[in-house]
Design a protein around this motif. Structure first.
Motif, short mmCIF file in Angstrom:
data_model
loop_
_atom_site.label_atom_id
_atom_site.label_comp_id
_atom_site.label_asym_id
_atom_site.label_seq_id
_atom_site.Cartn_x
_atom_site.Cartn_y
_atom_site.Cartn_z
N UNK A 217 -11.39 11.42 -1.38
CA UNK A 217 -11.76 11.49 0.05
C UNK A 217 -10.84 12.47 0.78
N UNK A 218 -9.54 12.41 0.47
CA UNK A 218 -8.60 13.32 1.14
C UNK A 218 -8.91 14.77 0.79
N UNK A 219 -9.32 15.00 -0.46
CA UNK A 219 -9.69 16.36 -0.85
C UNK A 219 -10.92 16.83 -0.07
N UNK A 220 -11.89 15.94 0.07
CA UNK A 220 -13.12 16.29 0.81
C UNK A 220 -12.79 16.55 2.28
N UNK A 221 -11.96 15.69 2.82
CA UNK A 221 -11.56 15.78 4.24
C UNK A 221 -10.93 17.15 4.56
N UNK A 222 -10.28 17.77 3.54
CA UNK A 222 -9.72 19.12 3.76
C UNK A 222 -10.78 20.11 4.17
N UNK A 223 -12.03 19.84 3.72
CA UNK A 223 -13.12 20.79 4.00
C UNK A 223 -13.99 20.34 5.18
N UNK A 224 -13.61 19.26 5.83
CA UNK A 224 -14.40 18.83 7.01
C UNK A 224 -13.56 19.21 8.24
N UNK A 225 -12.59 18.36 8.69
CA UNK A 225 -11.80 18.85 9.83
C UNK A 225 -10.46 19.43 9.38
N UNK A 226 -10.12 19.33 8.11
CA UNK A 226 -8.82 19.63 7.51
C UNK A 226 -7.78 18.61 7.93
N UNK A 227 -7.51 18.51 9.24
CA UNK A 227 -6.55 17.49 9.67
C UNK A 227 -7.03 16.87 10.98
N UNK A 228 -6.34 15.83 11.39
CA UNK A 228 -6.74 15.06 12.58
C UNK A 228 -5.69 15.33 13.67
N UNK A 229 -6.09 15.23 14.93
CA UNK A 229 -5.20 15.50 16.07
C UNK A 229 -3.79 14.92 15.86
N UNK A 230 -2.81 15.78 15.84
CA UNK A 230 -1.42 15.36 15.55
C UNK A 230 -0.88 14.45 16.65
N UNK A 231 -1.07 14.90 17.89
CA UNK A 231 -0.52 14.16 19.03
C UNK A 231 -1.07 12.72 19.05
N UNK A 232 -2.38 12.61 18.86
CA UNK A 232 -3.00 11.28 18.92
C UNK A 232 -2.54 10.43 17.74
N UNK B 239 0.85 -1.20 0.00
CA UNK B 239 0.00 0.00 0.00
C UNK B 239 0.88 1.24 0.00
N UNK B 240 0.48 2.25 -0.78
CA UNK B 240 1.22 3.51 -0.82
C UNK B 240 0.68 4.42 0.28
N UNK B 241 1.51 4.75 1.28
CA UNK B 241 1.01 5.55 2.41
C UNK B 241 0.54 6.94 1.98
N UNK B 242 1.04 7.44 0.86
CA UNK B 242 0.70 8.81 0.44
C UNK B 242 -0.58 8.89 -0.37
N UNK B 243 -0.92 7.82 -1.05
CA UNK B 243 -2.07 7.92 -1.97
C UNK B 243 -3.17 6.88 -1.73
N UNK B 244 -2.88 5.86 -0.93
CA UNK B 244 -3.89 4.81 -0.77
C UNK B 244 -4.44 4.73 0.67
N UNK B 245 -4.01 5.68 1.51
CA UNK B 245 -4.48 5.71 2.90
C UNK B 245 -4.72 7.18 3.27
N UNK B 246 -5.82 7.47 3.96
CA UNK B 246 -6.00 8.82 4.51
C UNK B 246 -6.55 8.67 5.93
N UNK B 247 -6.09 9.51 6.84
CA UNK B 247 -6.60 9.40 8.21
C UNK B 247 -7.75 10.39 8.41
N UNK B 248 -8.64 10.02 9.33
CA UNK B 248 -9.89 10.77 9.52
C UNK B 248 -10.23 10.87 11.01
N UNK B 249 -11.19 11.72 11.33
CA UNK B 249 -11.61 11.84 12.73
C UNK B 249 -12.52 10.65 13.06
N UNK B 250 -11.90 9.57 13.44
CA UNK B 250 -12.62 8.33 13.69
C UNK B 250 -13.10 7.73 12.37
N UNK B 251 -13.62 6.50 12.49
CA UNK B 251 -14.23 5.88 11.31
C UNK B 251 -15.44 6.71 10.89
#
Ligand code: PMP
Ligand code: GLN
Length: 433
Positions: A280-295, A97-109
């Motif tokens: 999905x990653x593009x859409x996610x930019x307009x929802x939380x933008x990013x997910x808690x860094x520390x967590x 799996x390509x970590x840059x293009x085939x995975x995106x992290x989100x605020x929970x499932x």
């Protein structure tokens, strides 16, 4: 002195947007508050009542001590976490799996599902859900302007050799699925392992599903696999994305809340082919933008160490023990439970409970579900027996809610002592049948 306003009466009228106008407090607003109010043992909402493993807690401590994780991180996913996920999942998916293009992290499932649905479903597109379904799916589809269609999982096959009901008995009627598909179908959403039945879809069932999906070039399959590491006995969790020809049309949704017993952290991720994950990653930019860094940093460290420490085996063993404990209690209480192959839920049969008069109706916190038997039974279990469960009709369309009338969903992601106390309280039912 309070000055009288000189402005005329307000002409302001608030109306929620059309797409959310049907939304109301959900089952979660009713049962955890009701359990607290009546000091009932809460086997309703699925969240562990114990702390996450040391593996995760230590990782968070070290991350905090190290410093430098307090600001926004990469929108599509904190680098250390997407790398750790690619390392973990590449072997599980039988592909690099390509970590840059085939995975995106989100605020929970939850956000993973939301962003996925917003990225795929057009206004008027149809989305097929398998009833019973985790309640959150419908809201996301309606917000995208999609139309919901349902196919039901029903208890159909034979009981196990020992007479126990089995989650594997919950099966779909394939012709019903074929009939539900139209030229407007854009998405089919499955949940494997399945909340609330505890079913783990067999490879044969998934192959059959894929044969149908692959006949329709526009359909994306979304597989909610948040309980991926909680399977019991000889149940084998097949990832539908690994079946022939499926990776390119499947989004898999996961959650560290389940895997690392930390539902409040809200760290999730989606895995799939580059074109869909990019959307999905593009859409996610307009929802939380990013997910808690520390967590995300801490979850990354936990994943880096989990395999080496035999964490997944320990998690399975712990939950299988808890499943057996609650299953025995529900059986002894005459609730003829359905033995789950995965997840941390058990469906039980409440048909022997005979409510009298308005029992279960007048204790509602939100005022919803009063007319439904399973809601009244679950409220009564909370107030009169002291154990809270979730009415599974919350996982059905209004039209099919009656199918859940005689079921209640109990969770076993609780400390053993709490499960024992619940089992003891439930024994009172035997005197009331
Ligand atoms: N899918 C299912 C089937 C679930 O049970 C849950 C638990 N709430 C979720 C998705 C959402 O997961 P998260 O808490 O990571 O948002
Ligand atoms: N997934 C958990 C359940 O099904 C929690 C749901 C929630 O809190 N929204 O119980």
């Amino acid at each position: 002195m309070i000055r009288k306003s000189l402005t005329p009466l307000s002409n302001f009228v608030f109306k929620p947007s059309v797409q959310v106008s049907s939304f109301a407090p959900s089952v979660w607003s009713e049962f955890s508050p009701l359990a607290m109010k009546h000091k009932s043992i809460n086997l309703g909402q699925g969240f562990p009542d114990f702390d996450p493993p040391e593996l995760l807690i230590n990782a968070l401590r070290r991350t905090l001590d190290q410093g430098g994780f307090h600001q926004y991180t990469r929108s599509a996913g904190h680098m250390r976490l997407v790398n750790a996920l690619a390392n973990t999942y590449s072997s599980l998916f039988d592909r690099q799996l390509d970590p840059l293009t085939e995975i995106a992290t989100t605020v929970g499932a939850s956000e993973g599902l939301f962003a996925t649905i917003q990225s795929i479903v057009n206004r008027g597109d149809e989305v097929i859900l398998m009833e019973p379904f985790f309640d959150i799916y419908t809201g996301a589809v309606l917000m995208a302007g999609g139309e919901l269609r349902y196919v039901s999982l029903k208890e159909r096959g034979a009981r196990g050799a020992d007479g126990a009901r089995l989650a594997s008995q919950w099966q779909i009627d394939w012709s019903e699925l074929e009939r539900a598909i139209t030229p407007k179908t854009k998405m089919i959403l499955i949940n494997n392992p399945h909340n609330p039945t505890g079913k783990v879809w067999s490879r044969e069932e998934l192959m059959r599903l894929c044969d149908i999906v692959k006949r329709h070039p526009n359909i994306v399959l979304v597989s909610d696999e948040v309980y991926e590491f909680m399977t019991f006995d000889d149940a084998k969790h097949t990832r539908v994305a690994t079946l022939p020809g499926m990776f390119e049309r499947t989004v898999t949704v996961c959650s560290s809340g389940k895997t690392f017993s930390s539902t409040g952290w809200k760290i999730g991720w989606v895995i799939g082919p580059k074109p869909i994950i990019t959307a999905i990653a593009n859409t996610h930019q307009y929802i939380p933008f990013s997910v808690s860094t520390m967590s995300q940093e801490a979850v990354a460290v936990a994943f880096e160490n989990a395999g080496k420490q035999g964490y997944y085996e320990k998690l399975r063993e712990m939950y299988q023990g808890k499943r057996d404990r609650l299953f025995k209690g529900l059986t002894e209480a005459g609730l003829d439970p359905v033995c789950p192959q995965g997840t941390y839920f058990i469906l039980a049969d409440t048909s022997k409970i005979k409510l009298k008069g308005d029992q279960g109706q007048n204790t509602s916190i939100t005022g919803i579900g009063k007319h439904l038997r399973d809601w009244n039974v679950c409220r009564w279990l909370t107030t009169d027996i002291g154990v809270t469960a979730i009415p599974p009709s919350a996982f059905y369309s209004d039209e099919h809610a009656h199918e859940a009338a005689n079921y209640a969903r109990f969770t076993f992601c609780k400390q053993d002592q709490v499960l024992d106390n619940a089992n003891k309280a439930l024994l009172k039912l035997n005197k009331l049948y």
